[in-house]
Structures are given as C-alpha cells and as structure tokens.
Design a protein around this motif. Structure first.
Motif, PDB file in Angstrom:
ATOM      1  N   ALA A   1      30.318 -15.188 -22.400  1.00  0.00           N
ATOM      2  CA  ALA A   1      31.747 -15.325 -22.696  1.00  0.00           C
ATOM      3  C   ALA A   1      32.540 -15.345 -21.393  1.00  0.00           C
ATOM      4  O   ALA A   1      32.124 -14.755 -20.397  1.00  0.00           O
TER       5      ALA A   1
ATOM      6  N   LEU B   1      35.909 -20.384 -30.550  1.00  0.00           N
ATOM      7  CA  LEU B   1      34.552 -20.099 -30.091  1.00  0.00           C
ATOM      8  C   LEU B   1      34.668 -19.220 -28.843  1.00  0.00           C
ATOM      9  O   LEU B   1      34.974 -19.709 -27.752  1.00  0.00           O
TER      10      LEU B   1
ATOM     11  N   ALA C   1      32.241 -17.135 -27.563  1.00  0.00           N
ATOM     12  CA  ALA C   1      31.005 -16.870 -26.827  1.00  0.00           C
ATOM     13  C   ALA C   1      30.006 -17.988 -27.090  1.00  0.00           C
ATOM     14  O   ALA C   1      29.905 -18.492 -28.212  1.00  0.00           O
TER      15      ALA C   1
ATOM     16  N   ASN D   1      28.927 -16.835 -36.022  1.00  0.00           N
ATOM     17  CA  ASN D   1      29.097 -15.446 -35.593  1.00  0.00           C
ATOM     18  C   ASN D   1      30.028 -15.349 -34.386  1.00  0.00           C
ATOM     19  O   ASN D   1      30.810 -14.407 -34.255  1.00  0.00           O
ATOM     20  N   ASN D   2      29.946 -16.338 -33.502  1.00  0.00           N
ATOM     21  CA  ASN D   2      30.707 -16.309 -32.258  1.00  0.00           C
ATOM     22  C   ASN D   2      32.076 -16.975 -32.377  1.00  0.00           C
ATOM     23  O   ASN D   2      32.798 -17.075 -31.383  1.00  0.00           O
ATOM     24  N   THR D   3      32.403 -17.443 -33.582  1.00  0.00           N
ATOM     25  CA  THR D   3      33.696 -18.094 -33.815  1.00  0.00           C
ATOM     26  C   THR D   3      34.622 -17.122 -34.543  1.00  0.00           C
ATOM     27  O   THR D   3      34.366 -16.728 -35.680  1.00  0.00           O
TER      28      THR D   3
ATOM     29  N   ASN E   1      25.026 -13.531 -25.697  1.00  0.00           N
ATOM     30  CA  ASN E   1      25.859 -14.717 -25.500  1.00  0.00           C
ATOM     31  C   ASN E   1      26.588 -14.603 -24.173  1.00  0.00           C
ATOM     32  O   ASN E   1      26.653 -13.532 -23.575  1.00  0.00           O
TER      33      ASN E   1
ATOM     34  N   ALA F   1      37.164 -10.482 -28.848  1.00  0.00           N
ATOM     35  CA  ALA F   1      37.713 -11.840 -28.963  1.00  0.00           C
ATOM     36  C   ALA F   1      39.070 -12.015 -28.299  1.00  0.00           C
ATOM     37  O   ALA F   1      39.328 -13.054 -27.669  1.00  0.00           O
TER      38      ALA F   1
ATOM     39  N   PRO G   1      31.504 -10.265 -30.438  1.00  0.00           N
ATOM     40  CA  PRO G   1      32.586 -11.262 -30.436  1.00  0.00           C
ATOM     41  C   PRO G   1      33.856 -10.793 -31.134  1.00  0.00           C
ATOM     42  O   PRO G   1      34.962 -11.002 -30.624  1.00  0.00           O
TER      43      PRO G   1
ATOM     44  N   PRO H   1      26.139 -19.208 -27.434  1.00  0.00           N
ATOM     45  CA  PRO H   1      24.796 -18.671 -27.662  1.00  0.00           C
ATOM     46  C   PRO H   1      23.919 -18.888 -26.432  1.00  0.00           C
ATOM     47  O   PRO H   1      23.900 -19.980 -25.857  1.00  0.00           O
TER      48      PRO H   1
ATOM     49  N   VAL I   1      25.457  -9.869 -29.650  1.00  0.00           N
ATOM     50  CA  VAL I   1      25.795 -10.684 -30.812  1.00  0.00           C
ATOM     51  C   VAL I   1      26.797  -9.989 -31.737  1.00  0.00           C
ATOM     52  O   VAL I   1      27.481 -10.657 -32.525  1.00  0.00           O
TER      53      VAL I   1
END
Length: 419
Positions: A304, A126, A128, A119-121, A302, A94, A90, A130, A87
């Motif tokens: 990815a 986006l 990753a 969190n993943n953005t 996550n 990224a 990212p 969840p 978590v």
C-alpha cells in the motif's frame, strides 16, 4: 540501505526523513526470506529506473507491526512511502492510503484472485495491491511417518495420536528434544489464525459471521480450544505459548518436531542446504475435528502507498513492479511465496519448485477469512480479545467453555458500541 524500524512514535518525525536521501522508502517484513526477497526486488527496480530506495524492516509480530504503522500514519508522516500490510488491515488503514487504481490504472489488478482484490477495495478504492497470498498448512516429517508406519493424519485427534507415538519412539531412541507438534501459540495475531483453524475445523464457526453476528459461544468452539490445550506439555513444548512463525520453524527445521503448522514460506527454508530436514518434509492440508472439515486461515500480504508520501506516483510504479507477474514468479520459485496471480499456479517452473502449490490450490483459493470485513475498524480489538481468550485456555488458566462464553459477552459489548 537497510534500517530497522523502532516501534516508537518518535520514528514518525521528520528526523528520519532527513536521515537519508533516497527517493522512496518501503517497509518489508523480515519473516524467513521476506526481507532478502524484498531487497532483491527493489534492487532490480533501482537498476531499471535509476531511482534509489530505502528498505526498512519491521517487527515480525504482525500485531506489533500494525501498531507501528498506526503510529506513523496517525502522525501523517511522509517517512514511509510504501507499507507491506496484512490482508486484514485494508479496512483499518484505508483512510491513510492512496487509491491505486486512480494512480496505477484500471487494469492494475488484472489476473489476480478476485477475492483478494475485493478484500483490498474499500468504498470503491483499491487501497492495497495483492503481493502474495497465504493459508495455513501442515508440515510433517515424511521419513518419521514411514519409520513408525503411521498414516498421514486427517483429524486433529489422529495427529495427536501420531505425534505422541513418534515423539515417544524418538525420545526412547535418544532424541530427548523431539516434540510432536509446534505452532504459533504466542498471544498475537498468529494465534488468531491458528485458533480460528481449530474452531472452524470443528464446526465452530468463524468468531463473527459475514452478517456481523457473534457466533463464538458454542460447544464445538469450546471443544476445539480444549483439545489444543491438551497439547501443551505433552506433544508441544511449554515454550510454544511464546512461539511465532520463526520459533516454530526453528524447532521443526532443526529436526526436533514431527508436525508443524506454518505458512508456505517455510517450505523453501526447510529445503535449504543447511536445513536438518532437507528432503524429509511433506506438506498437506491441516487436520479437522470430528464435526468439521479442514480449515486454513486466509493470510497474505499486500503493498500500500501512504497518502502522506511525497512521491505517490513513483511509489505506485514500484508497487506495480514488485507485484508484477515476473516478480511474483521469482518470489514463488525462490521463496515459496504464494502468487496472487492465478496463471502462475499452472506455471511449470513454479510447480517444479513448490509441488504442493498445485495439490493444495483449493486450500489456498478457499481459505477461511478472519472477520475483518464484518467488524471493520474494530477488527484489531476483536482479534485481540480472541487470541487472549485462546491463550488463556492454552495456558490452563480457563476452560474452553468459559473462554468462549466470556468472549461472546466481550464481543457483544463491542458490537453495541458499533463495529
């Protein structure tokens, strides 16, 4: 086909890609039942679609796994299509990951906890999906608390006292292997999670706050680390200084610890048929210090898709399947992995399999985040500095006060070079 990833740059060459003819390759963790559940999910997708997938396992240490991923991605290797990422990664990775909304649709994360989606953005992308969320919890031997007429501890000091009482009693009764408390004490990301819980639950902040201000040098943080150091050799074995999740679980599940800090995944394993503590275990919130409230570090993983995948659209389809409501429900029931889809916390079958999901919902939904957002791509160095400082205190090489003062100066030097 299952392969073990070797943490070497040589892995990121074309030779690995030529070694198999699968349509996709996915890397999964191997902590507890992770790898088996991943293999089962992948097999269901293969049967449904007719595609083939290589599943590769990665090091259990998240610090080692991140290093391995960085080697592969920096080489722009196409060997791994889908990566299971922490978590806090990212922002670090990224630039090497595809935009899942662009390839998977705007509704791809509907129903998930918004905090994890945010969190993943990264920069509107986006990067990753969840898969499962996490927060630290306290496992305890409910049979031993009852045997010694002890209440469930709410503070770290109460836990220490209860652990000492039961440890002493059990050793006098003949179990000289009994310990009071086991946790993740190795110098790696897992210790960052544990030590952040100690510090935050003492009112000592979160190392770096949301505005990027370094807050670690304070008496509450120092006291938290000093208290943890007192456990080593008394209620915790000296070997805990090299424990990750699985070493701690091994001691607890063999019946040789009263309390254990771990993630929810350990629940299903403690209840397995070959567990020495089956039906003897309870789960509750972590204790707190005298000047704080219970704090559980936000964890979770996550999925990815690498920008260097030769089949990004197909990879996104597999990611969507593995993170779907049906698959998250299966993983929650079979492996006690926390769903990221909110509705599953009201699902009767999920709650029957993992009763504490309902009771500890607030713990999971309000967990304390590590300062990855505030520190950006420097988070790895920040965490490394923090867990090394904490480990030095645990090992008796320095005091809490000296450690947090030195860490403050080290982080300030990092910040001057820009987060």
């Amino acid at each position: 086909m299952i392969r073990q990833l070797i943490p070497a740059i040589a892995l990121a060459g074309a030779a690995v890609g030529q070694a198999h003819a699968a349509d996709l390759t996915i890397s999964c963790g191997a902590v507890g039942a992770e790898l088996q559940l991943c293999k089962e999910g992948v097999a269901a997708w293969e049967k449904q679609t007719g595609h083939s997938v290589d599943v590769v396992s990665t090091p259990n240490s998240s610090t080692e796994r991140l290093s391995l991923y960085q080697q592969i991605l920096s080489a722009h290797s196409s060997d791994i299509d889908i990566m299971q990422i922490d978590v806090v990664w990212p922002g670090l990775l990224a630039n090497h990951l595809v935009d899942l909304r662009k390839l998977g649709g705007e509704d791809v994360v509907d129903g998930n906890f918004q905090a994890i989606v945010d969190n993943n953005t990264i920069d509107g992308r986006l990067v990753a999906m969840p898969w499962f969320t996490d927060a630290g919890v306290l496992y305890y031997r409910k049979d031993l608390l009852a045997k010694y007429d002890q209440d469930l501890p709410e503070t770290w000091q109460a836990m220490t006292d209860t652990a000492e009482t039961i440890q002493q009693g059990e050793r006098q009764a003949g179990n000289d292997k009994m310990w009071g408390y086991v946790f993740q004490g190795r110098a790696y990301e897992g210790l960052t999670c544990n030590a952040l819980e100690w510090v935050a639950s003492h009112g000592g902040g979160t190392i770096v706050d949301d505005q990027g201000e370094i807050t670690i040098d304070n008496p509450h943080a120092a006291a938290a680390l000093d208290q943890a150091a007192q456990w080593i050799g008394t209620i915790s074995p000296d070997g805990v200084l090299n424990y990750t999740e699985e070493e701690a679980r091994g001691v607890f599940q063999s019946g040789n610890a009263v309390f254990m800090r771990n993630w929810p995944y350990a629940w299903s394993l403690t209840q397995s048929e070959d567990s020495d503590v089956r039906d003897k275990v309870g789960v509750t919130t972590l204790p707190h210090g005298p000047d704080g409230t219970s704090a559980a570090t936000l964890g979770g993983w996550n999925l990815a898709v690498s920008r260097y995948s030769e089949h990004p659209d197909l990879a996104v389809e597999l990611v969507k399947f593995l993170t779907s409501e049906a698959e998250q429900k299966r993983r929650a029931i079979v492996g006690s992995y926390n769903p990221t889809i909110k509705s599953l916390y009201q699902d009767p079958e999920v709650l029957a399999a993992v009763p504490f999901f309902g009771k500890l919902y607030d713990t999971f939904s309000h967990a304390v985040a590590r300062p990855s957002a505030a520190t950006g791509d420097k988070y790895g160095r920040v965490s490394n500095a923090f867990f090394n400082a904490a480990h030095q205190v645990l090992a008796g090489d320095t005091s809490g006060e000296q450690a947090v003062s030195g860490l403050q100066h080290e982080l300030e030097r990092m910040k001057r070079r820009r987060w």
